[in-house]
Structure formats: C-alpha cells, structure tokens
Design an enzyme around this catalytic site. Structure first.
Site, PDB file in Angstrom:
ATOM      1  N   ASN A  47       0.846  -1.198   0.000  1.00 61.00           N
ATOM      2  CA  ASN A  47       0.000   0.000   0.000  1.00 61.00           C
ATOM      3  C   ASN A  47       0.879   1.246   0.000  1.00 61.00           C
ATOM      4  OD1 ASN A  47       0.589  -0.853   2.680  1.00 61.00           O
ATOM      5  ND2 ASN A  47      -1.150   0.247   3.521  1.00 61.00           N
ATOM      6  N   ILE A  48       0.368   2.253  -0.686  1.00 58.40           N
ATOM      7  CA  ILE A  48       1.105   3.510  -0.873  1.00 58.40           C
ATOM      8  C   ILE A  48       0.156   4.655  -0.520  1.00 58.40           C
ATOM      9  CG2 ILE A  48       2.338   4.959  -2.542  1.00 58.40           C
ATOM     10  CD1 ILE A  48       2.710   2.292  -4.215  1.00 58.40           C
ATOM     11  N   GLU A  49       0.500   5.385   0.505  1.00 55.83           N
ATOM     12  CA  GLU A  49      -0.367   6.475   0.951  1.00 55.83           C
ATOM     13  C   GLU A  49       0.153   7.827   0.475  1.00 55.83           C
ATOM     14  OE1 GLU A  49      -0.674   5.804   5.188  1.00 55.83           O
ATOM     15  OE2 GLU A  49      -2.016   4.098   4.866  1.00 55.83           O
ATOM     16  N   CYS A  58      -4.208   0.632  -2.392  1.00 57.02           N
ATOM     17  CA  CYS A  58      -4.063  -0.593  -1.601  1.00 57.02           C
ATOM     18  C   CYS A  58      -3.002  -1.503  -2.221  1.00 57.02           C
ATOM     19  CB  CYS A  58      -5.375  -1.362  -1.573  1.00 57.02           C
ATOM     20  SG  CYS A  58      -6.683  -0.584  -0.613  1.00 57.02           S
ATOM     21  N   GLU A  60      -3.143  -4.672  -2.851  1.00 53.62           N
ATOM     22  CA  GLU A  60      -3.672  -5.605  -3.855  1.00 53.62           C
ATOM     23  C   GLU A  60      -3.737  -4.942  -5.225  1.00 53.62           C
ATOM     24  OE1 GLU A  60      -4.845  -4.790  -0.899  1.00 53.62           O
ATOM     25  OE2 GLU A  60      -6.269  -6.253  -0.120  1.00 53.62           O
TER      26      GLU A  60
HETATM   27  N1  THU Z   1      -5.289  -1.288   2.686  1.00 59.83           N
HETATM   28  C1  THU Z   1      -4.765  -2.128   1.748  1.00 59.83           C
HETATM   29  O1  THU Z   1      -3.647  -1.944   1.277  1.00 59.83           O
HETATM   30  N2  THU Z   1      -5.522  -3.174   1.346  1.00 59.83           N
HETATM   31  C2  THU Z   1      -6.766  -3.462   1.825  1.00 59.83           C
HETATM   32  O2  THU Z   1      -7.457  -4.301   1.269  1.00 59.83           O
HETATM   33  C3  THU Z   1      -7.251  -2.741   3.012  1.00 59.83           C
HETATM   34  C4  THU Z   1      -6.610  -1.420   3.254  1.00 59.83           C
HETATM   35  C5  THU Z   1      -4.471  -0.131   3.107  1.00 59.83           C
HETATM   36  C6  THU Z   1      -4.967   1.205   2.626  1.00 59.83           C
HETATM   37  C7  THU Z   1      -4.356   2.128   3.649  1.00 59.83           C
HETATM   38  O3  THU Z   1      -3.030   2.454   3.228  1.00 59.83           O
HETATM   39  C8  THU Z   1      -4.260   1.289   4.901  1.00 59.83           C
HETATM   40  O4  THU Z   1      -4.425  -0.056   4.509  1.00 59.83           O
HETATM   41  C9  THU Z   1      -5.289   1.638   5.950  1.00 59.83           C
HETATM   42  O5  THU Z   1      -6.556   1.646   5.399  1.00 59.83           O
END
Ligand code: THU
Length: 138
Positions: A47-49, A58, A60
């Site tokens: 995941n990359i924010e 996300c 995936e």
């Molecule tokens: N996140 C994912 O990477 N995959 C998911 O299916 C659920 C949520 C990440 C998004 C965000 O960076 C962090 O988890 C918190 O929501």
C-alpha cells in the site's frame, strides 16, 4: 495448472516481503500482496499512501495494476497480508480482482503457516463484471 502448497507458501512469503515496502506514514498500517498470473508470472504490491489521502492505493491493486501494465491480465491467485489478524481485501480491491480474476483464489494470511483460502466468488458473491456489459452490446 492447479495451485499447490508451494505456490501458496511462495505467494505468502512474497506478500510479507512486499509489506515491508509499504509507504504508510499516515495510517502506519502496512499491507502486502503477491499474485500469480495464469501464465505463471509473479507480481507484488504494497500500500502507498499520499498526504491528500484519496490517491492512496491498496497493496492488492498495486500488484494487480503492475501485472496488467506488464501485459498479464489473468490472475490465478493473490495473497494478502496486513497488520491486523487476517487482513481481508477491501471492497474496491475485491471488485478489481473480479475484473481480472473471476475464478481467482484469494489467500488471506497471517504467516506462511497461518492462512485462509477463498475463491473470489465467496468474498464477492453475485458480482457485477465485464460480462454484464457484453449483454448491452449491439
Ligand atoms: N489497505 C490495503 O492496502 N488493502 C486493503 O485491502 C485494506 C486497506 C491499506 C490502505 C491504507 O493504506 C491502509 O491499509 C489503511 O486503510
């Protein structure tokens, strides 16, 4: 080619490695994913924010979009690992999985020994997909 225990363990291992590359300065919640395409290629994602939040991607979808952009459009299996006890894919990611892996196997794992296996249909029943739009064509 069926999914065997070796494939499952390898996908979980790669997802755990990818999770460590998560860029999560805001949530501090790391997620990793690893997928196997029908033609035997492996892609990973984390995941990359982003500080303005909504562009956040996300793990995936990072992995899926990497595969698609490299020309591998059919997902056979995808493993997901996160910082909670069994981190399940969010609804948006399930829909993206549906687009490229209607029959995909989803592995939700805590570790290489502790995992649960699903078919996408179980996680996204009665789904909408590309075939629905086919019936609307002239
Ligand atoms: N996140 C994912 O990477 N995959 C998911 O299916 C659920 C949520 C990440 C998004 C965000 O960076 C962090 O988890 C918190 O929501």
């Amino acid at each position: 080619m069926d999914l065997n225990k070796l494939d499952i363990n390898k996908l979980i291992k790669k997802a755990l490695e990818a999770k460590e590359r998560a860029y999560v300065p805001y949530s501090k919640f790391k997620v990793g994913a690893a997928l196997l395409t029908e033609d035997g290629e492996l892609f990973t994602g984390c995941n990359i924010e982003v500080s303005s939040y909504s562009p956040t991607l996300c793990a995936e979808r990072t992995a899926i979009f990497k595969a698609i952009s490299e020309g591998h459009k059919k997902i056979k299996a995808i493993a997901v690992v996160g910082d909670s006890d069994f981190t399940y894919p969010c609804g948006v990611c399930r829909q993206v999985m549906r687009e490229f892996g209607k029959d995909a196997t989803i592995i939700v794992a805590n570790s290489e020994e502790d995992y649960r296996i699903y078919k996408l249909e179980e996680l996204l029943p009665h789904s909408f997909g590309p075939e629905d739009l086919e019936s609307n064509k002239e």
